[in-house]
Scaffold this motif. Sequence first.
Motif, short mmCIF file in Angstrom:
data_model
loop_
_atom_site.label_atom_id
_atom_site.label_comp_id
_atom_site.label_asym_id
_atom_site.label_seq_id
_atom_site.Cartn_x
_atom_site.Cartn_y
_atom_site.Cartn_z
N ARG A 125 0.80 -1.22 0.00
CA ARG A 125 0.00 0.00 0.00
C ARG A 125 0.84 1.28 0.00
O ARG A 125 0.30 2.37 0.05
CB ARG A 125 -0.97 0.03 1.20
N PHE A 126 2.16 1.17 -0.03
CA PHE A 126 3.06 2.32 -0.09
C PHE A 126 4.14 2.08 -1.13
O PHE A 126 4.57 0.93 -1.33
CB PHE A 126 3.72 2.59 1.27
N VAL A 127 4.58 3.16 -1.76
CA VAL A 127 5.67 3.10 -2.74
C VAL A 127 6.62 4.25 -2.45
O VAL A 127 6.23 5.25 -1.82
CB VAL A 127 5.14 3.19 -4.19
N PRO A 128 7.90 4.17 -2.89
CA PRO A 128 8.83 5.28 -2.69
C PRO A 128 8.36 6.54 -3.40
O PRO A 128 7.76 6.49 -4.47
CB PRO A 128 10.15 4.75 -3.27
N CYS A 129 8.64 7.66 -2.80
CA CYS A 129 8.24 8.95 -3.36
C CYS A 129 9.04 9.25 -4.63
O CYS A 129 10.27 9.08 -4.67
CB CYS A 129 8.46 10.04 -2.31
N ASP A 130 8.36 9.71 -5.67
CA ASP A 130 9.03 10.04 -6.93
C ASP A 130 9.78 11.36 -6.83
O ASP A 130 10.77 11.57 -7.56
CB ASP A 130 8.00 10.12 -8.06
N ASP A 131 9.37 12.27 -5.99
CA ASP A 131 10.01 13.59 -5.90
C ASP A 131 11.37 13.51 -5.22
O ASP A 131 12.30 14.23 -5.60
CB ASP A 131 9.11 14.56 -5.14
N CYS A 132 11.51 12.67 -4.20
CA CYS A 132 12.77 12.58 -3.45
C CYS A 132 13.42 11.21 -3.55
O CYS A 132 14.44 10.97 -2.90
CB CYS A 132 12.55 12.94 -1.99
N ASN A 133 12.81 10.30 -4.31
CA ASN A 133 13.32 8.93 -4.47
C ASN A 133 13.45 8.20 -3.13
O ASN A 133 14.35 7.38 -2.94
CB ASN A 133 14.67 8.94 -5.19
N GLY A 134 12.55 8.53 -2.21
CA GLY A 134 12.51 7.84 -0.93
C GLY A 134 13.47 8.37 0.12
O GLY A 134 13.56 7.79 1.21
N THR A 138 17.21 22.11 -4.06
CA THR A 138 16.98 23.23 -4.97
C THR A 138 18.17 24.16 -4.91
O THR A 138 18.83 24.29 -3.86
CB THR A 138 15.69 24.00 -4.60
N GLU A 139 18.48 24.82 -6.02
CA GLU A 139 19.64 25.71 -6.06
C GLU A 139 19.46 26.92 -5.15
O GLU A 139 20.43 27.46 -4.61
CB GLU A 139 19.87 26.17 -7.50
N LYS A 140 18.24 27.34 -4.94
CA LYS A 140 17.99 28.52 -4.12
C LYS A 140 18.00 28.21 -2.63
O LYS A 140 18.57 28.97 -1.84
CB LYS A 140 16.66 29.14 -4.52
N LEU A 141 17.41 27.10 -2.24
CA LEU A 141 17.27 26.77 -0.82
C LEU A 141 18.16 25.63 -0.38
O LEU A 141 18.30 25.39 0.82
CB LEU A 141 15.80 26.42 -0.50
N GLY A 142 18.76 24.92 -1.31
CA GLY A 142 19.57 23.77 -0.95
C GLY A 142 18.69 22.58 -0.60
O GLY A 142 17.60 22.41 -1.17
N PHE A 143 19.15 21.77 0.34
CA PHE A 143 18.36 20.61 0.76
C PHE A 143 17.23 21.05 1.69
O PHE A 143 17.44 21.85 2.61
CB PHE A 143 19.23 19.58 1.47
N ARG A 144 16.08 20.49 1.46
CA ARG A 144 14.93 20.76 2.32
C ARG A 144 14.08 19.49 2.42
O ARG A 144 14.26 18.55 1.63
CB ARG A 144 14.09 21.91 1.78
#
Length: 244
Positions: free
Chosen positions: A198-207, A213-219
């Motif tokens: 019922r869960f899969v790895p997130c596509d945006d952060c690859n889990g 982001t270049e402006k904010l860095g890691f978030r």
Amino acid sequence: MWRPWSKSSVKIHKTYSPTASFKDIHHLCKDDSPSSPSLTRVFHRVCAANSILRSWPTRPSNHLLRLDSEPVTPRHNQEPEDAIRISLPGAESSIVVYFTSLRVVRPTFEDCRAVTTILRTFPVRIDERDLSMDASFAAELERIFAGKKDLPCVFIGGRYVGGAEEVKQLHEIGELKKLVQELPRVERGVCEMCGGYRFVPCDDCNGSHKVYTEKLGFRTCSTCNVSGLVRCWSCSYSRLKPSS
């Protein structure tokens, strides 16, 4: 030996009756004449005190609370548990069960496994919300019951049915089947996308639960939970097609 009984010279005022009031307290504090015998003086004070105490209204004991006690709310102001409903997407046409797959507390795990096993025998849509997979389910459950609740918790058609004991009893007497029959039937099977988890790895952060982001860095990723997982889009909510 006992002193010979003599008629008291003290006159008992008529206010020393069961209907005496606070104004009679001054009679207790008033000194008697020196000529009055001590025994009569004590008897006079006891009678006056008893009459005043009987006239004071007393509060019922069930209204007296200790300083460290919890505030008591009348039961008629509380909503019964069988009237609790949820408004999740698709809850009116499915079974929603809050449970845990962790074996930390053995009795709780056994109850959750028994309930999910019973519910999976019915060909209806089941929204399984595993608190060990997503902490937001725990906060969601606390909002529903306005506090913590023992697992598992089962909702059928959006209405709260009960926990492990209630579900087992309803299943034994056949009432659970009647409740489930009101829901639309679906073709159940193992999801090819998540394998039934019922869960899969997130596509945006690859889990990883972190995005760059270049402006904010890691978030922190706002799409997934703290484990970097999202609900499977293939077997969640309206993705299950009703059977013909």
